[in-house]
Motif scaffolding. Structure first.
Motif, PDB file in Angstrom:
ATOM      1  N   UNK A   1      13.926  17.184  67.718  1.00 54.67           N
ATOM      2  CA  UNK A   1      15.028  16.367  67.223  1.00 54.67           C
ATOM      3  C   UNK A   1      16.316  17.184  67.132  1.00 54.67           C
ATOM      4  N   UNK A   2      16.754  17.670  68.287  1.00 55.68           N
ATOM      5  CA  UNK A   2      18.067  18.309  68.400  1.00 55.68           C
ATOM      6  C   UNK A   2      19.014  17.327  69.062  1.00 55.68           C
TER       7      UNK A   2
ATOM      8  N   UNK B   1       7.825  13.736  61.498  1.00 53.24           N
ATOM      9  CA  UNK B   1       6.506  14.323  61.268  1.00 53.24           C
ATOM     10  C   UNK B   1       6.480  15.772  61.758  1.00 53.24           C
ATOM     11  N   UNK B   2       5.567  16.570  61.222  1.00 53.29           N
ATOM     12  CA  UNK B   2       5.403  17.927  61.748  1.00 53.29           C
ATOM     13  C   UNK B   2       4.864  17.883  63.181  1.00 53.29           C
ATOM     14  N   UNK B   3       5.406  18.713  64.034  1.00 51.06           N
ATOM     15  CA  UNK B   3       4.956  18.771  65.428  1.00 51.06           C
ATOM     16  C   UNK B   3       3.463  19.067  65.513  1.00 51.06           C
ATOM     17  N   UNK B   4       2.960  19.836  64.584  1.00 51.71           N
ATOM     18  CA  UNK B   4       1.543  20.209  64.605  1.00 51.71           C
ATOM     19  C   UNK B   4       0.624  18.995  64.448  1.00 51.71           C
ATOM     20  N   UNK B   5       1.159  17.873  63.957  1.00 48.20           N
ATOM     21  CA  UNK B   5       0.343  16.679  63.723  1.00 48.20           C
ATOM     22  C   UNK B   5       0.358  15.682  64.877  1.00 48.20           C
ATOM     23  N   UNK B   6       1.041  15.985  65.960  1.00 43.75           N
ATOM     24  CA  UNK B   6       1.288  14.979  66.992  1.00 43.75           C
ATOM     25  C   UNK B   6       0.018  14.383  67.593  1.00 43.75           C
ATOM     26  N   UNK B   7      -1.007  15.193  67.801  1.00 41.80           N
ATOM     27  CA  UNK B   7      -2.219  14.656  68.432  1.00 41.80           C
ATOM     28  C   UNK B   7      -2.963  13.671  67.532  1.00 41.80           C
TER      29      UNK B   7
ATOM     30  N   UNK C   1       9.384  20.883  64.913  1.00 41.98           N
ATOM     31  CA  UNK C   1       8.806  22.158  64.470  1.00 41.98           C
ATOM     32  C   UNK C   1       9.458  22.620  63.172  1.00 41.98           C
ATOM     33  N   UNK C   2      10.576  22.012  62.821  1.00 42.88           N
ATOM     34  CA  UNK C   2      11.235  22.333  61.556  1.00 42.88           C
ATOM     35  C   UNK C   2      10.498  21.636  60.408  1.00 42.88           C
ATOM     36  N   UNK C   3      10.873  21.932  59.192  1.00 41.45           N
ATOM     37  CA  UNK C   3      10.326  21.232  58.034  1.00 41.45           C
ATOM     38  C   UNK C   3      10.825  19.792  58.102  1.00 41.45           C
ATOM     39  N   UNK C   4       9.937  18.801  58.253  1.00 45.29           N
ATOM     40  CA  UNK C   4      10.381  17.413  58.380  1.00 45.29           C
ATOM     41  C   UNK C   4      11.284  16.944  57.236  1.00 45.29           C
TER      42      UNK C   4
END
Length: 154
Positions: free
Chosen positions: A8-9, A48-54, A33-36
């Motif tokens: 989200x840039x 959402x956190x990028x780590x949660x995408x799946x 990847x930043x703090x949502x």
């Protein structure tokens, strides 16, 4: 169609603005990847956190990857192409064949569709050159990029 944004840039904000103009699109959120909690979207979509995408892969019809071509997309596009239909704007021309091969392998494995290198160049500028060369075959191409000149920052 349920769309998600990864990154989200500037590009992610542009995708969000474009999606607002399409009533048949449901923008389900942006992954970062930043703090949502520190990311404020223009339309109030969830972040959402990028780590949660799946965890959302079965909810996402199309994942639009808004990372950079130098380091983000060569890793991200093949990783997510196995699980989601993806669109990216990979623009390192010399590396497109290798990028295509990596993404195609993942997409074949996952049975997904992927559109890579969608953007100004390659993309719209390339199509404009094709059209112009078809109409004016003896014309001459002029471009505004090259050594020391970045099209995106010109």
């Amino acid at each position: 169609m349920k769309i998600a944004i990864y990154g989200y840039g500037n590009l992610g904000r542009g995708v969000e603005a474009a999606m607002r103009q399409n009533p048949d699109v449901d923008l389900i959120g942006a992954f970062t990847r930043r703090d949502p909690a520190t990311v404020k979207t223009r339309t109030g979509i969830p972040v959402y956190p990028a780590a949660d995408i799946l965890q959302y892969k079965d909810t996402i019809d199309v994942l639009i990857l808004c990372g950079g071509s130098a380091t983000d997309l060569p890793e991200q596009t093949p990783r997510y192409a196995e699980y989601c239909n993806v669109v990216d704007s990979f623009d390192t021309h010399a590396s497109i064949p290798a990028h295509f091969a990596a993404v195609d392998e993942a997409a074949q494995k996952g049975g997904t569709l992927c559109l890579i290198s969608a953007g100004w160049d390659p993309g719209m500028f390339s199509l404009a050159r094709v059209y112009a060369q078809a109409i004016l075959p003896d014309g001459e191409d002029y471009t505004f990029w090259g050594r020391g000149v970045s099209q995106g920052h010109s």
